[in-house]
Design an enzyme around this catalytic site. Structure first.
Site, PDB file in Angstrom:
ATOM      1  N   LEU A 152      35.403  81.504  57.302  1.00  0.00           N
ATOM      2  CA  LEU A 152      35.576  80.059  57.351  1.00  0.00           C
ATOM      3  C   LEU A 152      37.066  79.789  57.475  1.00  0.00           C
ATOM      4  O   LEU A 152      37.884  80.541  56.932  1.00  0.00           O
ATOM      5  CB  LEU A 152      35.044  79.381  56.086  1.00  0.00           C
ATOM      6  CG  LEU A 152      33.530  79.330  55.868  1.00  0.00           C
ATOM      7  CD1 LEU A 152      33.221  78.684  54.514  1.00  0.00           C
ATOM      8  CD2 LEU A 152      32.815  78.587  56.989  1.00  0.00           C
ATOM      9  N   ASP A 153      37.430  78.713  58.172  1.00  0.00           N
ATOM     10  CA  ASP A 153      38.840  78.342  58.282  1.00  0.00           C
ATOM     11  C   ASP A 153      39.433  78.097  56.897  1.00  0.00           C
ATOM     12  O   ASP A 153      38.729  77.709  55.962  1.00  0.00           O
ATOM     13  CB  ASP A 153      39.000  77.067  59.112  1.00  0.00           C
ATOM     14  CG  ASP A 153      38.664  77.270  60.576  1.00  0.00           C
ATOM     15  OD1 ASP A 153      38.558  78.426  61.014  1.00  0.00           O
ATOM     16  OD2 ASP A 153      38.503  76.253  61.281  1.00  0.00           O
ATOM     17  N   LYS A 154      40.731  78.258  56.799  1.00  0.00           N
ATOM     18  CA  LYS A 154      41.450  78.046  55.537  1.00  0.00           C
ATOM     19  C   LYS A 154      41.108  76.698  54.906  1.00  0.00           C
ATOM     20  O   LYS A 154      40.873  76.602  53.696  1.00  0.00           O
ATOM     21  CB  LYS A 154      42.956  78.132  55.783  1.00  0.00           C
ATOM     22  CG  LYS A 154      43.821  77.739  54.592  1.00  0.00           C
ATOM     23  CD  LYS A 154      45.297  77.758  54.953  1.00  0.00           C
ATOM     24  CE  LYS A 154      46.147  77.243  53.798  1.00  0.00           C
ATOM     25  NZ  LYS A 154      47.592  77.232  54.148  1.00  0.00           N
ATOM     26  N   ARG A 205      35.675  71.705  65.321  1.00  0.00           N
ATOM     27  CA  ARG A 205      36.887  70.887  65.339  1.00  0.00           C
ATOM     28  C   ARG A 205      37.261  70.493  66.766  1.00  0.00           C
ATOM     29  O   ARG A 205      37.615  69.333  67.037  1.00  0.00           O
ATOM     30  CB  ARG A 205      38.019  71.641  64.651  1.00  0.00           C
ATOM     31  CG  ARG A 205      37.731  71.918  63.186  1.00  0.00           C
ATOM     32  CD  ARG A 205      38.657  72.963  62.575  1.00  0.00           C
ATOM     33  NE  ARG A 205      40.036  72.501  62.534  1.00  0.00           N
ATOM     34  CZ  ARG A 205      41.043  73.246  62.049  1.00  0.00           C
ATOM     35  NH1 ARG A 205      40.794  74.463  61.585  1.00  0.00           N
ATOM     36  NH2 ARG A 205      42.271  72.774  62.041  1.00  0.00           N
TER      37      ARG A 205
END
Length: 236
Positions: free
Chosen positions: A59-61, A165
């Site tokens: 998962l993205d930060k 995104r």
């Protein structure tokens, strides 16, 4: 580094896998510059096994929510095949800036790397990797500072980097607080409002799939309430 209490964030545990509620703002693994990361705290989740669990995906930060870990090599191999084949169902919640014209739809836009100097930043590219996302409006509202907002349920059918995104940005409604693809770099901006709400994992063919939900993170609840949804289960 201060210890993160992953036991309190454990959403599911069995003999093969774990699902933890990843906090926003923390990378899942150590980057080239070092620094704190979630992987450094996996030793808390051994539960008697000789080795700590390992990441089955990323998962993205700045994304919160359901993160799947495999407890041993065979489990990780199985999870890897399930993720690669698209058999694991993932659902996200996102608050976006703007007003989607309809109530649901599908985004079918290829994606590729922006350029070699931008790391994992992505862009829409008709010749890029096929990328599909389904979306559904869960609520709408108006913020006095931001204007129109919408709470979306997003279901990725492919697993491209930054897919949700970039797709939201391309549709004209970037995710609130996105520092790369939205207006999140401006002063006083909100954190990224993207949450991995649920995951369904058909881990064993002879058993029902593992279905897990992560509570809404505290940083998203105000914007979600603006869109008409209040979730009492939210946590820090």
């Amino acid at each position: 580094m201060p210890e993160i209490d992953l036991l309190s964030r454990l959403l599911h545990r069995d003999g093969l896998l774990l699902v933890v509620d990843k906090p926003a703002g923390l990378p899942v693994h150590r980057g080239p510059k070092g620094g704190d990361n979630l992987e450094d705290h996996f030793h808390q989740l051994r539960f008697g096994l000789p080795r700590a669990p390992a990441l089955a995906h990323r998962l993205d930060k700045d994304t919160s929510g359901c993160l799947v870990l495999g407890r041993h090599r065979k489990a990780l191999e199985r999870l890897g095949k399930l993720f690669k084949s698209g058999r694991i169902q993932k659902t996200y919640w996102a608050v976006v800036e703007g007003a989607p014209a309809g109530e649901e739809g599908e985004i079918d836009l290829g994606l590729s790397r922006l350029d070699a100097d931008r790391g994992w930043w992505m862009r829409v590219d008709p010749l890029g990797l096929p990328s599909k996302t389904s979306w559904r409006v869960m609520g709408r509202g108006v913020d006095p500072d931001l204007g129109d907002l919408a709470l979306l349920e997003l279901t990725p059918h492919t697993g491209r980097t930054h897919q949700l995104r970039v797709h939201c940005q391309a549709m004209g409604w970037p995710i609130l607080g996105d520092p790369v693809y939205g207006g999140g770099r401006r002063e006083g901006s909100r954190p990224l409002h993207l949450h991995a709400r649920s995951v369904v994992i058909p881990m064993q063919d002879s058993k029902a799939p593992v279905a897990v939900e992560a509570p809404a993170p505290a940083h998203m609840t105000a914007a979600m309430a603006t869109c008409g949804h209040v979730f009492r289960e939210s946590q820090e």
